[in-house]
Scaffold this motif. Structure first.
Motif, PDB file in Angstrom:
ATOM      1  N   GLU A 119      21.168 -13.628 -12.865  1.00 34.56           N
ATOM      2  CA  GLU A 119      21.099 -12.751 -14.038  1.00 34.56           C
ATOM      3  C   GLU A 119      20.234 -11.515 -13.779  1.00 34.56           C
ATOM      4  O   GLU A 119      20.228 -10.587 -14.574  1.00 34.56           O
ATOM      5  CB  GLU A 119      20.558 -13.511 -15.253  1.00 34.56           C
ATOM      6  CG  GLU A 119      21.562 -14.467 -15.860  1.00 34.56           C
ATOM      7  CD  GLU A 119      21.030 -15.159 -17.094  1.00 34.56           C
ATOM      8  OE1 GLU A 119      21.724 -15.130 -18.124  1.00 34.56           O
ATOM      9  OE2 GLU A 119      19.925 -15.738 -17.024  1.00 34.56           O
ATOM     10  N   TYR A 120      19.561 -11.489 -12.652  1.00 34.29           N
ATOM     11  CA  TYR A 120      18.792 -10.322 -12.225  1.00 34.29           C
ATOM     12  C   TYR A 120      19.697  -9.116 -11.965  1.00 34.29           C
ATOM     13  O   TYR A 120      19.318  -7.974 -12.229  1.00 34.29           O
ATOM     14  CB  TYR A 120      18.015 -10.690 -10.947  1.00 34.29           C
ATOM     15  CG  TYR A 120      17.465  -9.506 -10.188  1.00 34.29           C
ATOM     16  CD1 TYR A 120      16.360  -8.818 -10.650  1.00 34.29           C
ATOM     17  CD2 TYR A 120      18.070  -9.082  -9.003  1.00 34.29           C
ATOM     18  CE1 TYR A 120      15.848  -7.728  -9.954  1.00 34.29           C
ATOM     19  CE2 TYR A 120      17.573  -7.996  -8.303  1.00 34.29           C
ATOM     20  CZ  TYR A 120      16.465  -7.330  -8.777  1.00 34.29           C
ATOM     21  OH  TYR A 120      15.974  -6.251  -8.085  1.00 34.29           O
ATOM     22  N   TRP A 121      20.887  -9.345 -11.435  1.00 36.21           N
ATOM     23  CA  TRP A 121      21.732  -8.254 -10.940  1.00 36.21           C
ATOM     24  C   TRP A 121      22.198  -7.260 -11.996  1.00 36.21           C
ATOM     25  O   TRP A 121      22.275  -6.060 -11.707  1.00 36.21           O
ATOM     26  CB  TRP A 121      22.886  -8.807 -10.107  1.00 36.21           C
ATOM     27  CG  TRP A 121      22.334  -9.441  -8.876  1.00 36.21           C
ATOM     28  CD1 TRP A 121      22.267 -10.776  -8.594  1.00 36.21           C
ATOM     29  CD2 TRP A 121      21.683  -8.781  -7.796  1.00 36.21           C
ATOM     30  NE1 TRP A 121      21.621 -10.980  -7.404  1.00 36.21           N
ATOM     31  CE2 TRP A 121      21.253  -9.758  -6.883  1.00 36.21           C
ATOM     32  CE3 TRP A 121      21.416  -7.442  -7.498  1.00 36.21           C
ATOM     33  CZ2 TRP A 121      20.581  -9.457  -5.702  1.00 36.21           C
ATOM     34  CZ3 TRP A 121      20.753  -7.132  -6.314  1.00 36.21           C
ATOM     35  CH2 TRP A 121      20.346  -8.142  -5.441  1.00 36.21           C
ATOM     36  N   PRO A 122      22.484  -7.645 -13.233  1.00 39.06           N
ATOM     37  CA  PRO A 122      22.831  -6.628 -14.229  1.00 39.06           C
ATOM     38  C   PRO A 122      21.688  -5.632 -14.485  1.00 39.06           C
ATOM     39  O   PRO A 122      21.942  -4.473 -14.818  1.00 39.06           O
ATOM     40  CB  PRO A 122      23.149  -7.437 -15.494  1.00 39.06           C
ATOM     41  CG  PRO A 122      23.556  -8.769 -14.989  1.00 39.06           C
ATOM     42  CD  PRO A 122      22.717  -8.992 -13.751  1.00 39.06           C
ATOM     43  N   THR A 123      20.444  -6.072 -14.278  1.00 39.52           N
ATOM     44  CA  THR A 123      19.324  -5.136 -14.448  1.00 39.52           C
ATOM     45  C   THR A 123      19.342  -4.075 -13.357  1.00 39.52           C
ATOM     46  O   THR A 123      18.956  -2.929 -13.604  1.00 39.52           O
ATOM     47  CB  THR A 123      17.959  -5.865 -14.458  1.00 39.52           C
ATOM     48  OG1 THR A 123      17.698  -6.434 -13.163  1.00 39.52           O
ATOM     49  CG2 THR A 123      17.916  -6.964 -15.518  1.00 39.52           C
ATOM     50  N   VAL A 124      19.805  -4.433 -12.167  1.00 34.23           N
ATOM     51  CA  VAL A 124      19.911  -3.467 -11.068  1.00 34.23           C
ATOM     52  C   VAL A 124      21.060  -2.488 -11.345  1.00 34.23           C
ATOM     53  O   VAL A 124      20.955  -1.303 -11.024  1.00 34.23           O
ATOM     54  CB  VAL A 124      20.090  -4.172  -9.703  1.00 34.23           C
ATOM     55  CG1 VAL A 124      20.335  -3.177  -8.587  1.00 34.23           C
ATOM     56  CG2 VAL A 124      18.875  -5.043  -9.395  1.00 34.23           C
ATOM     57  N   LYS A 184      21.958  -1.480 -14.284  1.00 36.53           N
ATOM     58  CA  LYS A 184      21.439  -0.560 -15.316  1.00 36.53           C
ATOM     59  C   LYS A 184      20.366   0.375 -14.775  1.00 36.53           C
ATOM     60  O   LYS A 184      20.234   1.503 -15.226  1.00 36.53           O
ATOM     61  CB  LYS A 184      20.883  -1.358 -16.489  1.00 36.53           C
ATOM     62  CG  LYS A 184      21.957  -2.048 -17.287  1.00 36.53           C
ATOM     63  CD  LYS A 184      21.374  -2.891 -18.391  1.00 36.53           C
ATOM     64  CE  LYS A 184      22.494  -3.680 -19.058  1.00 36.53           C
ATOM     65  NZ  LYS A 184      22.031  -4.870 -19.722  1.00 36.53           N
ATOM     66  N   ASP A 185      19.591  -0.106 -13.810  1.00 39.60           N
ATOM     67  CA  ASP A 185      18.494   0.682 -13.241  1.00 39.60           C
ATOM     68  C   ASP A 185      18.507   0.515 -11.720  1.00 39.60           C
ATOM     69  O   ASP A 185      17.750  -0.299 -11.172  1.00 39.60           O
ATOM     70  CB  ASP A 185      17.158   0.215 -13.826  1.00 39.60           C
ATOM     71  CG  ASP A 185      15.989   1.083 -13.402  1.00 39.60           C
ATOM     72  OD1 ASP A 185      16.210   2.232 -12.963  1.00 39.60           O
ATOM     73  OD2 ASP A 185      14.834   0.604 -13.506  1.00 39.60           O
ATOM     74  N   THR A 237      18.132   0.526  -7.689  1.00 39.25           N
ATOM     75  CA  THR A 237      16.913   0.512  -6.878  1.00 39.25           C
ATOM     76  C   THR A 237      16.820   1.714  -5.944  1.00 39.25           C
ATOM     77  O   THR A 237      15.742   2.031  -5.474  1.00 39.25           O
ATOM     78  CB  THR A 237      16.867  -0.753  -6.005  1.00 39.25           C
ATOM     79  OG1 THR A 237      17.949  -0.697  -5.060  1.00 39.25           O
ATOM     80  CG2 THR A 237      16.954  -2.017  -6.844  1.00 39.25           C
ATOM     81  N   ASP A 280      22.244  -1.986  -4.391  1.00 42.33           N
ATOM     82  CA  ASP A 280      22.879  -1.468  -5.604  1.00 42.33           C
ATOM     83  C   ASP A 280      24.382  -1.740  -5.605  1.00 42.33           C
ATOM     84  O   ASP A 280      24.951  -2.095  -6.644  1.00 42.33           O
ATOM     85  CB  ASP A 280      22.600   0.031  -5.760  1.00 42.33           C
ATOM     86  CG  ASP A 280      21.120   0.334  -5.984  1.00 42.33           C
ATOM     87  OD1 ASP A 280      20.348  -0.593  -6.324  1.00 42.33           O
ATOM     88  OD2 ASP A 280      20.734   1.505  -5.807  1.00 42.33           O
ATOM     89  N   ASP A 322      28.024  -7.973 -10.645  1.00 39.63           N
ATOM     90  CA  ASP A 322      28.118  -7.815 -12.095  1.00 39.63           C
ATOM     91  C   ASP A 322      29.563  -7.937 -12.576  1.00 39.63           C
ATOM     92  O   ASP A 322      29.828  -8.539 -13.608  1.00 39.63           O
ATOM     93  CB  ASP A 322      27.532  -6.459 -12.503  1.00 39.63           C
ATOM     94  CG  ASP A 322      27.423  -6.305 -14.005  1.00 39.63           C
ATOM     95  OD1 ASP A 322      26.866  -7.209 -14.662  1.00 39.63           O
ATOM     96  OD2 ASP A 322      27.883  -5.274 -14.521  1.00 39.63           O
ATOM     97  N   TRP A 327      25.824 -12.753 -20.095  1.00 41.78           N
ATOM     98  CA  TRP A 327      26.429 -11.900 -19.079  1.00 41.78           C
ATOM     99  C   TRP A 327      27.920 -11.784 -19.377  1.00 41.78           C
ATOM    100  O   TRP A 327      28.642 -12.785 -19.426  1.00 41.78           O
ATOM    101  CB  TRP A 327      26.190 -12.514 -17.711  1.00 41.78           C
ATOM    102  CG  TRP A 327      26.295 -11.602 -16.542  1.00 41.78           C
ATOM    103  CD1 TRP A 327      26.839 -10.357 -16.500  1.00 41.78           C
ATOM    104  CD2 TRP A 327      25.855 -11.895 -15.218  1.00 41.78           C
ATOM    105  NE1 TRP A 327      26.766  -9.849 -15.222  1.00 41.78           N
ATOM    106  CE2 TRP A 327      26.154 -10.771 -14.413  1.00 41.78           C
ATOM    107  CE3 TRP A 327      25.237 -12.987 -14.626  1.00 41.78           C
ATOM    108  CZ2 TRP A 327      25.867 -10.717 -13.059  1.00 41.78           C
ATOM    109  CZ3 TRP A 327      24.940 -12.938 -13.283  1.00 41.78           C
ATOM    110  CH2 TRP A 327      25.248 -11.810 -12.512  1.00 41.78           C
TER     111      TRP A 327
END
Length: 182
Positions: free
Chosen positions: A52-57, A59-60, A62, A68, A75, A91
């Motif tokens: 679930e970390y990957w959707p944050t990447v 959106k923002d 690295t 990325d 995602d 998700w």
């Protein structure tokens, strides 16, 4: 029939511990390529919650292109999560399994499409016991964790594999491609 590919990272001492390894650009690219070869991935709850970390990447980003790009592919890829404790999933590309693992995989194998990927220790172990893994990709990283979850915990009756090929990375990690011997 679609192929079930089980792929996982582990340490030299046999533990599945994502915190013990540091994937570099080459490893991220390898797994992005693997994800691109499939059209669904199966997870257990623990690995799903790590992913679930990957959707944050997404959106923002690295700024690390390989990381990325991996995040975007991860995602978008549809996911089925096998959990007895999760009641819902946020998700967008994921859903909770509503059938047993064996039923789900047997149904998916009969449908047209690309590879069915499995990236969760618990799900891999269950599928190996059910003889539903067509290819096993084990990425061994040159790190000793010292403790954690052993990949082949509680495996009885033995498992045998035929080595197809290997792939080495600059980091010293090596992917072993195996066919289960039935």
């Amino acid at each position: 029939m679609r192929k079930v590919i089980a792929a996982i990272n582990m340490t030299l001492d046999g533990y599945c511990d994502h915190t013990a390894i540091t994937p570099d650009e080459e490893i991220h690219q390898h797994y992005a390529d693997l994800l691109s070869s499939g059209d669904i991935i199966l997870y257990g709850r623990i690995t799903y919650q790590l992913m679930e970390y990957w959707p944050t990447v997404v959106k923002d980003p690295t700024g690390n292109k390989a990381m990325d790009d991996f995040a975007v592919i991860m995602d978008r890829l549809p996911k089925v999560v096998f959990s007895k404790t999760l009641k819902s999933i946020d998700w967008e590309s994921a859903e909770l399994a509503d059938r047993s693992l064996e039923e789900t995989v047997s149904t998916l194998r009969q449908q047209p499409g690309r590879n069915i990927l499995v990236g969760s220790r618990s799900v891999i172990l269950q599928l190996l016991k059910l003889n539903l893994v067509d290819e096993f990709q084990l990425c061994v990283h040159p790190v000793v964790a010292g403790s954690g979850l052993p990949l082949f915990e509680n495996v009885t009756g033995g498992l045998a594999f035929k080595l197809l090929k290997t792939k080495s990375f600059g980091s010293g990690a090596v992917v072993f491609y195996y066919l289960p011997v039935r």
